[in-house]
Write a protein that holds these residues in place. Structure first.
Motif, PDB file in Angstrom:
ATOM      1  N   ILE A 150      54.597  39.025  38.871  1.00  0.00           N
ATOM      2  CA  ILE A 150      53.234  38.704  39.283  1.00  0.00           C
ATOM      3  C   ILE A 150      52.442  38.431  38.016  1.00  0.00           C
ATOM      4  CG2 ILE A 150      52.666  41.185  39.408  1.00  0.00           C
ATOM      5  CD1 ILE A 150      50.443  40.480  41.392  1.00  0.00           C
ATOM      6  N   VAL A 151      51.748  37.287  37.978  1.00  0.00           N
ATOM      7  CA  VAL A 151      50.983  36.896  36.791  1.00  0.00           C
ATOM      8  C   VAL A 151      49.509  37.145  37.059  1.00  0.00           C
ATOM      9  CG1 VAL A 151      50.431  35.055  35.161  1.00  0.00           C
ATOM     10  CG2 VAL A 151      52.681  35.113  36.258  1.00  0.00           C
ATOM     11  N   VAL A 152      48.854  37.863  36.139  1.00  0.00           N
ATOM     12  CA  VAL A 152      47.409  38.119  36.259  1.00  0.00           C
ATOM     13  C   VAL A 152      46.741  37.762  34.938  1.00  0.00           C
ATOM     14  CG1 VAL A 152      47.702  39.926  37.994  1.00  0.00           C
ATOM     15  CG2 VAL A 152      47.613  40.548  35.556  1.00  0.00           C
ATOM     16  N   SER A 153      45.441  37.492  34.995  1.00  0.00           N
ATOM     17  CA  SER A 153      44.701  37.136  33.788  1.00  0.00           C
ATOM     18  C   SER A 153      43.784  38.249  33.317  1.00  0.00           C
ATOM     19  CB  SER A 153      43.877  35.868  34.026  1.00  0.00           C
ATOM     20  OG  SER A 153      42.930  36.097  35.055  1.00  0.00           O
ATOM     21  N   SER A 154      43.696  39.343  34.109  1.00  0.00           N
ATOM     22  CA  SER A 154      42.794  40.438  33.736  1.00  0.00           C
ATOM     23  C   SER A 154      43.186  41.696  34.494  1.00  0.00           C
ATOM     24  CB  SER A 154      41.343  40.084  34.058  1.00  0.00           C
ATOM     25  OG  SER A 154      41.179  39.987  35.471  1.00  0.00           O
ATOM     26  N   PHE A 155      42.662  42.835  34.037  1.00  0.00           N
ATOM     27  CA  PHE A 155      42.866  44.083  34.764  1.00  0.00           C
ATOM     28  C   PHE A 155      42.197  44.012  36.137  1.00  0.00           C
ATOM     29  CE2 PHE A 155      43.198  46.300  30.431  1.00  0.00           C
ATOM     30  CZ  PHE A 155      44.581  46.247  30.452  1.00  0.00           C
ATOM     31  N   LYS A 160      42.790  44.004  42.057  1.00  0.00           N
ATOM     32  CA  LYS A 160      42.543  43.329  43.337  1.00  0.00           C
ATOM     33  C   LYS A 160      43.845  42.976  44.049  1.00  0.00           C
ATOM     34  CE  LYS A 160      38.091  41.344  41.952  1.00  0.00           C
ATOM     35  NZ  LYS A 160      37.389  40.126  41.468  1.00  0.00           N
ATOM     36  N   ARG A 161      44.914  42.748  43.257  1.00  0.00           N
ATOM     37  CA  ARG A 161      46.200  42.356  43.835  1.00  0.00           C
ATOM     38  C   ARG A 161      47.214  43.501  43.745  1.00  0.00           C
ATOM     39  NH1 ARG A 161      47.928  36.955  40.910  1.00  0.00           N
ATOM     40  NH2 ARG A 161      49.514  37.011  42.563  1.00  0.00           N
TER      41      ARG A 161
END
Length: 320
Positions: A150-155, A160-161
Motif C-alpha cells: 500500500i502506497v501512502v504520501s503521509s501519515f 485514513k486507510r
C-alpha cells in the motif's frame, strides 16, 4: 556556524534595546551596548583566525586531515572494530597536535549490524528494488516477507486507510520538504505502519534528489508497538510504485533483511582541551561524532563535524 548566525541576529536587535539591561541573575548585568562593544573588541582576533585558516599555514589543513582519516579507516559503524580503530587514530593525532589533557572517556554505544538485504517487486513485473535497512531495524523471517504493497504520501493518509494496510507492506512516498520535517517518516515510519497492522515499511529516502540511491539512517521503535522490518528505497522506486498504485495496479514485493542488534558495546568519547588562562574552570564545548554509517566513508556525517571541531582548537593553539 550556528553561533555566527546567532551573532548576526543579536547585533540586528541591538539598536532597539540599546541601554537596556540583559540580566542573567542578581550578580550579572550588562547593557546591549556593553555586549556590542565587547564583541567589537574581538575584531583583530577574529581576523587573525580567519587569515590563518583561509590564507595561512592552516589553509586546507582540516580537509587534508579528514581525507587521510576517511581514506585510511573507512566506515565506522557504532560498535564496530573500525570505530575502535578510528578512536585510537584520533587519540594519537590529538596527542601529536600537542593539545592538552587528551584522554578517553568510557561509554556504551549501540551495536547493530545490517546483514543481508534484498528486495524485489514480483507484481506487476519483476524488478529489483534498491534497499537499505534502517538502523535498529529487526530482521525479516529467514524466508523473507512477501506481501502486497500500500502506497501512502503521509501519515494522515495511512491512518485514513488503516483498514487497507493490515497485512501489507507500507511504502511511504512522502514529498521532500526539508530534512527536519521530512525525516519523521524515516524515524517513525515503522511504528506508524505497525500500529495499523502492516508487516513491513519501506520509506522513500529522505533526500531532495536521487540517482537510484537509497539513503540509510536511524529509526525509533516504541515499547508498546510491534517491531516490523523497515528500510529506505530510492526516490525513483517510491515514485514508480506510487504511479502504479494510482492506476489501481496490484503491487507485490518480496523483502528479506538479516539485521541483528547486539547488546551495547564498550567504546570511548575522545577528548582534547585547551585550558583557559583566565577562567580555567569554564568550558566551551565543540564536538562531532566519529562513528558513521556502514555504506559510506562518513566524510560529512560526521567526519566533517569532528574535524572542524579539532581544527577550532588547533587554530587557537597555533595563534597562542
Amino acid at each position: 556556524k550556528m553561533k555566527y548566525v546567532f551573532l548576526i541576529v543579536f547585533i540586528n536587535l541591538l539598536p532597539q534595546y540599546a541601554g537596556k539591561s540583559l540580566r542573567r541573575d542578581d550578580r550579572y548585568s550588562k547593557t546591549f551596548e556593553d555586549i556590542k562593544n565587547e564583541i567589537a573588541g574581538y575584531t583583530d582576533i577574529a581576523k587573525a583566525i580567519i587569515d590563518l585558516a583561509v590564507h595561512g599555514k592552516a589553509q586546507n589543513r582540516s580537509y587534508e586531515r579528514l581525507a587521510v582519516f576517511a581514506d585510511t579507516i573507512g566506515p565506522r559503524l557504532s560498535g564496530s572494530k573500525n570505530l575502535d580503530t578510528a578512536i585510537k587514530y584520533m587519540f594519537s593525532a590529538l596527542k601529536e597536535d600537542e593539545l592538552e589533557n587528551v584522554h578517553l572517556e568510557p561509554v556504551k554505544v549501540p551495536h547493530w549490524e545490517r546483514g543481508e538485504e534484498f528486495a524485489k517487486m514480483l507484481e506487476p513485473r519483476n524488478h529489483s528494488i534498491a534497499v537499505l535497512g534502517l538502523g535498529s531495524s529487526v530482521a525479516t523471517p529467514p524466508e523473507g516477507i512477501t506481501a502486497e504493497v500500500i502506497v501512502v504520501s503521509s501519515f494522515d493518509e495511512l491512518h485514513k486507510r488503516a483498514q487497507e494496510a493490515k497485512g501489507k507492506i507500507v511504502v511511504y512516498n512522502e514529498p521532500f520538504i526539508n530534512y527536519g520535517e521530512t525525516v519523521q517518516y524515516r524515524s517513525q515510519g515503522a511504528v506508524e505502519a505497525a500500529k495499523v497492522g502492516a508487516v513491513a515499511s519501506l520509506i522513500r529516502s529522505i533526500a531532495s534528489f536521487s540517482i537510484h540511491s537509497p539513503h540509510t539512517g536511524w529509526q525509533d521503535y516504541q515499547p508498546d508497538v510491534p517491531r516490523i522490518p523497515t528500510a529506505c528505497i530510492s526516490v525513483e522506486d517510491a515514485e514508480m510504485m506510487s504511479r502504479m498504485a494510482s492506476r489501481g495496479i496490484k503491487i507485490v514485493v518480496h523483502l528479506k533483511m538479516g539485521a541483528k542488534t547486539y547488546p551495547d558495546s564498550p567504546s570511548f568519547n575522545t577528548v582534547a582541551e585547551i585550558v583557559g588562562s583566565k577562567y580555567p574552570e569554564q568550558i566551551v564545548l565543540v564536538s562531532g561524532h566519529l562513528d558513521s554509517w556502514d555504506v559510506g566513508q562518513g566524510a560529512m556525517d560526521d567526519g566533517g563535524g569532528a574535524f572542524i571541531s579539532w581544527e577550532a582548537l588547533s587554530l587557537i593553539k597555533d595563534l597562542g
